[in-house]
Motif scaffolding. Structure first.
Motif, PDB file in Angstrom:
ATOM      1  N   ALA A  50      -5.970  -7.955   0.319  1.00 15.01           N
ATOM      2  CA  ALA A  50      -6.418  -7.846   1.707  1.00 15.01           C
ATOM      3  C   ALA A  50      -7.560  -8.809   1.980  1.00 15.01           C
ATOM      4  O   ALA A  50      -7.641  -9.414   3.065  1.00 15.01           O
ATOM      5  N   GLU A  51      -8.450  -8.989   1.012  1.00 20.35           N
ATOM      6  CA  GLU A  51      -9.555  -9.935   1.171  1.00 20.35           C
ATOM      7  C   GLU A  51      -9.030 -11.367   1.313  1.00 20.35           C
ATOM      8  O   GLU A  51      -9.520 -12.131   2.152  1.00 20.35           O
ATOM      9  N   GLU A  66      -6.925  -4.268  -2.613  1.00 16.14           N
ATOM     10  CA  GLU A  66      -8.176  -4.678  -1.972  1.00 16.14           C
ATOM     11  C   GLU A  66      -8.371  -6.191  -2.074  1.00 16.14           C
ATOM     12  O   GLU A  66      -8.776  -6.850  -1.106  1.00 16.14           O
ATOM     13  N   THR A  67      -8.073  -6.740  -3.245  1.00 16.65           N
ATOM     14  CA  THR A  67      -8.202  -8.190  -3.427  1.00 16.65           C
ATOM     15  C   THR A  67      -7.241  -8.935  -2.514  1.00 16.65           C
ATOM     16  O   THR A  67      -7.612  -9.946  -1.892  1.00 16.65           O
ATOM     17  N   LYS A 106      -5.063  -0.069  -6.702  1.00 21.34           N
ATOM     18  CA  LYS A 106      -6.018  -0.035  -5.585  1.00 21.34           C
ATOM     19  C   LYS A 106      -6.852  -1.311  -5.564  1.00 21.34           C
ATOM     20  O   LYS A 106      -7.075  -1.904  -4.508  1.00 21.34           O
ATOM     21  N   ARG A 107      -7.312  -1.745  -6.730  1.00 20.32           N
ATOM     22  CA  ARG A 107      -8.104  -2.966  -6.818  1.00 20.32           C
ATOM     23  C   ARG A 107      -7.281  -4.177  -6.384  1.00 20.32           C
ATOM     24  O   ARG A 107      -7.769  -5.066  -5.680  1.00 20.32           O
ATOM     25  N   GLY A 165       0.799  -1.213   0.000  1.00 20.75           N
ATOM     26  CA  GLY A 165       0.000   0.000   0.000  1.00 20.75           C
ATOM     27  C   GLY A 165       0.833   1.263   0.000  1.00 20.75           C
ATOM     28  O   GLY A 165       0.399   2.312  -0.494  1.00 20.75           O
TER      29      GLY A 165
END
Length: 269
Positions: free
Chosen positions: A257-258, A254-255, A250-251, A177
């Motif tokens: 982190a999921e 997010e993926t 960014k996408r 990040g």
């Protein structure tokens, strides 16, 4: 291979020989190499090994001594038999394998820098090779005894690998990040690759399955019953499309982190 292994076992310093890799696990293709782990103790007679290599191949072969290939892969030789089969001799210091096994039983492991292992060489691979291998030659039964021991996955190692793997994966995503504002794709890609590798190790450990290296390890998670739905496919898509713009990065973050959260939910008691 039994004949070659028997001859190798007579070389001074050799304790025994194990068949490893896909050939030992029954997942090989017709053109897969034959991996022979040459377990030795003390001084190894490299000249005798080279003479034997020349005998079985019909020409000179260089045998790389202990340490020549790095701290973990150690050394060995690449042989091509007269019928075209490729045979790899991979040196293993049996006392070091035993030491690493004892560390793993106590829940301790390390990750070493090693050529050919982009995510590092995870020390549990040593006992894992023995557990998943097939003994071809064994001068006094030492390899057979060690194999029997390593077939039981240590609970302390399972706890350590799942805990530390998920933690490091989360930390790596956080570090990725920090690349967002600068659009530093190299740093982001390395961090996210490491995160996926950590999660793969954690899932293998959770299912008490030895993970020997990165090759095929992500795909293998698909067959594990408690793996998050679509984990391998989603991780593959993540690594294949990290992107170089702000929206794509960014996408990807997010993926990632999921995936970390989902694996954490699986492996956390």
């Amino acid at each position: 291979m039994d004949d070659i292994a028997a001859k190798v076992a007579h070389v001074p310093g050799v304790v025994g020989v194990m068949l490893g890799g896909s050939r030992a696990r029954g997942t090989h293709r017709a053109d897969s190499d034959w991996d022979l782990g040459v377990h030795y103790r003390g001084e190894l007679d490299l000249e005798a090994l080279e003479a034997l290599a020349a005998e079985v191949t019909g020409g000179p072969v260089e045998v790389y001594g202990p340490g020549s290939w790095g701290a973990w892969v150690n050394g060995g030789a690449w042989l091509v038999l007269p019928d075209g089969r490729h045979v790899d001799w991979i040196l293993r210091d049996v006392d070091r394998v035993r030491q690493v096994w004892e560390e793993c039983r106590a829940g301790r492991f390390e990750i070493g820098v090693q050529a050919g292992h982009p995510l590092g060489f995870w020390s549990p691979a040593y006992p894992g090779e023995v557990a998943l291998g097939r003994v071809l030659a064994d001068t006094d039964g030492e390899l057979a005894r060690l194999r029997e021991e390593t077939r039981t996955y240590p609970e302390a190692l399972r706890t350590a690998l799942t805990r530390d793997g998920v933690w490091d994966a989360g930390f790596s995503v956080t570090m990725a990040g920090k690349s967002f504002a600068a659009l530093d794709v190299l740093h982001a890609a390395l961090c996210l690759s490491r995160a996926v590798g950590d999660l793969v190790q954690a899932l293998h450990a959770h299912h008490r399955i030895w993970c020997l290296n990165e090759k095929g390890a992500l795909a293998a998670t698909s067959a594990m019953p408690e793996t998050p739905s679509g984990f391998a496919a989603r991780a593959t898509a993540l690594l294949g499309g990290i992107g170089h713009g702000a929206t794509e990065l960014k996408r990807s973050l997010e993926t990632a982190a999921e995936l970390v959260d989902e694996v954490r939910d699986v492996v956390t008691p």
